[in-house]
Design an enzyme around this catalytic site. Structure first.
Site, PDB file in Angstrom:
ATOM      1  N   GLU A   1      -8.390  -1.686  12.221  1.00  0.00           N
ATOM      2  CA  GLU A   1      -8.889  -2.598  13.247  1.00  0.00           C
ATOM      3  C   GLU A   1      -7.851  -2.614  14.363  1.00  0.00           C
ATOM      4  O   GLU A   1      -6.665  -2.844  14.099  1.00  0.00           O
ATOM      5  CB  GLU A   1      -9.062  -4.005  12.658  1.00  0.00           C
ATOM      6  CG  GLU A   1      -9.666  -4.946  13.672  1.00  0.00           C
ATOM      7  CD  GLU A   1      -9.877  -6.366  13.147  1.00  0.00           C
ATOM      8  OE1 GLU A   1      -9.645  -6.606  11.944  1.00  0.00           O
ATOM      9  OE2 GLU A   1     -10.271  -7.217  13.961  1.00  0.00           O
TER      10      GLU A   1
ATOM     11  N   ARG B   1      -2.770  -2.253  -2.300  1.00  0.00           N
ATOM     12  CA  ARG B   1      -2.060  -2.144  -1.036  1.00  0.00           C
ATOM     13  C   ARG B   1      -0.556  -2.121  -1.287  1.00  0.00           C
ATOM     14  O   ARG B   1      -0.074  -2.542  -2.337  1.00  0.00           O
ATOM     15  CB  ARG B   1      -2.462  -3.257  -0.090  1.00  0.00           C
ATOM     16  CG  ARG B   1      -2.067  -4.660  -0.524  1.00  0.00           C
ATOM     17  CD  ARG B   1      -2.794  -5.721   0.286  1.00  0.00           C
ATOM     18  NE  ARG B   1      -2.491  -5.635   1.701  1.00  0.00           N
ATOM     19  CZ  ARG B   1      -3.424  -5.560   2.669  1.00  0.00           C
ATOM     20  NH1 ARG B   1      -4.691  -5.557   2.369  1.00  0.00           N
ATOM     21  NH2 ARG B   1      -3.067  -5.512   3.924  1.00  0.00           N
TER      22      ARG B   1
ATOM     23  N   LYS C   1      -0.843  -8.351   9.650  1.00  0.00           N
ATOM     24  CA  LYS C   1      -0.760  -8.261  11.103  1.00  0.00           C
ATOM     25  C   LYS C   1      -0.589  -9.639  11.742  1.00  0.00           C
ATOM     26  O   LYS C   1       0.031  -9.766  12.789  1.00  0.00           O
ATOM     27  CB  LYS C   1      -1.990  -7.543  11.647  1.00  0.00           C
ATOM     28  CG  LYS C   1      -1.818  -6.030  11.561  1.00  0.00           C
ATOM     29  CD  LYS C   1      -2.975  -5.294  12.174  1.00  0.00           C
ATOM     30  CE  LYS C   1      -4.038  -5.054  11.144  1.00  0.00           C
ATOM     31  NZ  LYS C   1      -5.132  -4.200  11.607  1.00  0.00           N
TER      32      LYS C   1
HETATM   33  P1  ATP Z   1      -4.460  -7.306   8.087  1.00  0.00           P
HETATM   34  O1  ATP Z   1      -5.228  -7.951   6.966  1.00  0.00           O
HETATM   35  O2  ATP Z   1      -3.024  -7.598   8.093  1.00  0.00           O
HETATM   36  O3  ATP Z   1      -5.115  -7.447   9.431  1.00  0.00           O
HETATM   37  P2  ATP Z   1      -5.854  -4.981   7.439  1.00  0.00           P
HETATM   38  O4  ATP Z   1      -5.762  -4.461   6.070  1.00  0.00           O
HETATM   39  O5  ATP Z   1      -7.066  -5.754   7.764  1.00  0.00           O
HETATM   40  O6  ATP Z   1      -4.541  -5.767   7.759  1.00  0.00           O
HETATM   41  P3  ATP Z   1      -6.785  -2.770   8.931  1.00  0.00           P
HETATM   42  O7  ATP Z   1      -6.464  -2.375  10.312  1.00  0.00           O
HETATM   43  O8  ATP Z   1      -8.142  -3.263   8.657  1.00  0.00           O
HETATM   44  O9  ATP Z   1      -5.707  -3.844   8.516  1.00  0.00           O
HETATM   45  O10 ATP Z   1      -6.399  -1.615   7.917  1.00  0.00           O
HETATM   46  C1  ATP Z   1      -6.864  -0.307   8.048  1.00  0.00           C
HETATM   47  C2  ATP Z   1      -6.791   0.361   6.714  1.00  0.00           C
HETATM   48  O11 ATP Z   1      -5.472   0.338   6.217  1.00  0.00           O
HETATM   49  C3  ATP Z   1      -7.663  -0.341   5.706  1.00  0.00           C
HETATM   50  O12 ATP Z   1      -8.403   0.624   5.007  1.00  0.00           O
HETATM   51  C4  ATP Z   1      -6.696  -1.055   4.825  1.00  0.00           C
HETATM   52  O13 ATP Z   1      -7.184  -1.119   3.528  1.00  0.00           O
HETATM   53  C5  ATP Z   1      -5.444  -0.196   4.917  1.00  0.00           C
HETATM   54  N1  ATP Z   1      -4.250  -1.017   4.735  1.00  0.00           N
HETATM   55  C6  ATP Z   1      -3.879  -2.087   5.437  1.00  0.00           C
HETATM   56  N2  ATP Z   1      -2.751  -2.630   4.949  1.00  0.00           N
HETATM   57  C7  ATP Z   1      -2.380  -1.865   3.896  1.00  0.00           C
HETATM   58  C8  ATP Z   1      -1.296  -1.889   2.952  1.00  0.00           C
HETATM   59  N3  ATP Z   1      -0.356  -2.842   3.004  1.00  0.00           N
HETATM   60  N4  ATP Z   1      -1.257  -0.934   2.010  1.00  0.00           N
HETATM   61  C9  ATP Z   1      -2.188   0.026   1.961  1.00  0.00           C
HETATM   62  N5  ATP Z   1      -3.227   0.107   2.801  1.00  0.00           N
HETATM   63  C10 ATP Z   1      -3.339  -0.816   3.758  1.00  0.00           C
HETATM   64 MG    MG Z   2      -9.044  -5.305   8.153  1.00  0.00          MG
END
Ligand code: ATP
Ligand code: MG
Length: 555
Positions: free
Chosen positions: A36, A262, A272
């Protein structure tokens, strides 16, 4: 597509191998990385990038980059640009397959209409509070909305008018009609569209209704022909909804959602929300502050893509959450730079040395190897003269027994140069040591008659006349506690940045191109700052110190 089975190293490969055997997706492997664009990518994303792009590569399949931009209020093109840069920097390519969920807004809307026509979606007028009340709890079933049995015609009319902007933000939503009694709360008639007047970074004001993630994601996957939709564990309970959406819309060859754990790192926040707060509250200099766990922060800190890939490989892929020691990430960059980085000499906290028996005005060039681990790295010349600087901590007037550095009447070797001996300590009026006067053994340099003498300590140094004044930044963890993501442990480290402005480096280091990495002898690995470093005003960031606590703990 290769038909050769890849020896599985994780459970996701097991699934893919099985699918290739049964021909489930027509022998295809097609993944996607769906960030995102509401922040910069971090080391957790790197794990997901390695998994998605890496798996596709291994199976000679494809991996798309898809911006999951369905929530316009927090998204921005700055993030879209940085994400592309970071994925490329890690060494992966989406070729011509960069997509946006917003590119499917028309299609997603049509799917909403189709669900209504099939009697599988309805417009609901409950307020947010009411909706919460109706939803039930983990132990109690929910209650059906009084709007649930609206006619298809009425739903179509209202959904069209939602789209046309006839209703206020939040006044109505489109919901999937599934099962209010389901033990899985995600299936209790979830919202799939909401009214929101927000300018979208790509579609502008075209839309005032936006699809929810749980609805947009499976459809986007299906449109792109994704076979394996890999996401993090918190979406496990959403999988039945993912499958419901695709089934209700009659997609064939449906992608399969697979969840993995994760990445969490000690002393690091990864969400984030937290990272953005650090930037917005000025606790760090930006998303690329070298203390940030963002890819851009790690890059500026001096991490190499190879070290991050190595780290992702080592941590592996699991199905239960855990926290990895940040020391392991540091181990990976240390190993990489130990093999690759040229050595140099820099004195961070200088103490003046005068070699009293060395001729005034004389300088000589001494041979210095660039990397003892890499013969091909060759050597350079370092300049020696009568006045030098060493580290303050490498001299002690009243030293304990096992102090093998410089102390009165004890010899030390200067790296690449001579053996010296402290003869006199000069102090200012306040009693601070300002200079140490030494003698040197002219026969003790490499190749000289006394060069083989056994001396316990070897110090790094720079020539006073030739060294270049530099700024050096030393870092510690941003957070004091192991688990700062836990609210009670969210304590910023007040000493996470130490800036030294009177450091002295050998001239060849000052000439480094921004982004060049070195080992400063005895001080750790450093990078010429990508933004601020110039030849006239050198700025170095310490990537990591030399002491490897992680490797030690493994022994
Ligand atoms: P946040 O919840 O902090 O906004 P997010 O997981 O929603 O983070 P995205 O931009 O949606 O962030 O993540 C893109 C991809 O990266 C998704 O498929 C997510 O599962 C993966 N991802 C995000 N954070 C992690 C992590 N700490 N470890 C492994 N994969 C991750
Ligand atoms: Mg997300």
């Amino acid at each position: 597509m290769s038909n050769e089975e890849i020896v599985s190293t994780n459970f996701i490969q097991n699934i893919i191998n099985e699918d290739l055997k049964t021909g489930k997706h027509g022998q295809r492997v097609h993944t996607r990385f769906p960030p995102e664009p509401n922040g910069y990518l971090h080391i957790g994303h790197a794990k997901s990038i390695c998994l998605n792009f890496g798996t596709a590569k291994e199976y000679q399949g494809m991996c798309n980059l898809r911006f999951d931009d369905t929530n316009p209020s927090k998204e921005d093109v700055e993030y879209v640009d940085s994400i592309q840069e970071d994925v490329k920097w890690l060494g992966f390519s989406w070729d011509d397959r960069m997509f946006y969920a917003s590119g499917y807004f028309d299609k997603l809307y049509e799917c909403g209409v189709e669900l209504i026509k099939k009697g599988k979606a309805f417009v609901c007028d409950l307020t947010a509070d009411q909706m919460r009340e109706y939803r039930g709890t983990l132990t109690e079933p929910g209650k059906e909305s009084p709007y649930r049995n609206r006619s298809i015609e009425e739903n179509l009319d209202l959904f069209t008018r939602m789209k046309n902007g006839e209703f206020a933000d939040g006044s109505r939503v489109l919901r999937a009609k599934i099962d209010m009694a389901s033990p899985n709360i995600n299936l209790r008639d979830p919202i799939i569209y909401r009214i929101l007047r927000a300018k979208h970074h790509r579609t502008g004001d075209t839309w005032c209704i936006y699809p929810m993630y749980d609805y947009a994601h499976p459809i986007s996957d299906a449109i792109e022909g994704i076979t394996h939709s890999i996401c993090t564990l918190e979406f496990e309970d959403h999988r039945p909804l993912y499958d419901w959406v695709l089934e209700a819309l009659g997609f064939e060859d449906r992608p399969q959602q697979i969840e993995f754990a994760r990445l969490n790192l000690t002393n690091t926040v990864m969400s984030k929300r937290h990272l953005r707060a650090l930037v917005e509250e000025g606790k760090v200099s930006g998303w690329d502050d070298p203390r940030m766990p963002t890819i851009s922060g790690l890059r500026r800190r001096g991490y190499t893509p190879e070290s991050i890939l190595d780290f992702c490989e080592r941590i592996g892929i699991a199905k239960s959450n855990s926290t990895v020691e940040v020391a392991m990430l540091e181990h990976c960059i240390r190993e990489d730079l130990n093999a690759k980085a040229y050595r140099g000499m820099a004195v961070l906290r200088p103490l003046k040395i005068v070699i009293v028996n060395y001729p005034e005005g004389q300088t000589e060039e001494l041979e210095a190897e660039n990397n003892p681990n890499d013969e091909a790295a060759g050597s350079r010349k370092v300049l020696f003269s009568r006045e030098l600087y060493i580290e303050q901590e490498d001299f002690m007037e009243d030293a304990p027994k096992k102090y093998f550095r410089l102390t009165p009447n004890q010899e030390v070797r200067l790296k690449f140069a001579y053996i010296i001996k402290c003869e006199e300590v000069i102090k200012d009026e306040a009693g601070n040591i300002v200079e140490v006067r030494c003698s040197y053994d002219p026969e003790s340099k490499s190749g000289g008659a006394t060069s083989g003498r056994k001396i316990k300590g070897t110090l790094h140094w720079v020539s006073a006349q030739h060294a270049v004044k530099s700024t050096v930044r030393l870092y510690d963890y941003l957070f004091i506690n192991d688990n700062p993501e836990d609210e009670n442990s969210y304590v910023l480290n007040p000493n996470s940045l130490e800036t030294l402005t009177d450091c002295l480096v050998e001239p060849s280091l000052a000439e480094a191109a921004p982004g060049t990495r070195y080992q400063f002898l005895r001080q750790g690995y450093f990078v010429a700052d990508a933004v601020e470093h110039t030849k006239e005003k050198p700025v170095f960031n310490r990537v990591v110190g030399l002491r490897d606590s992680w490797a030690k703990a493994q022994k």
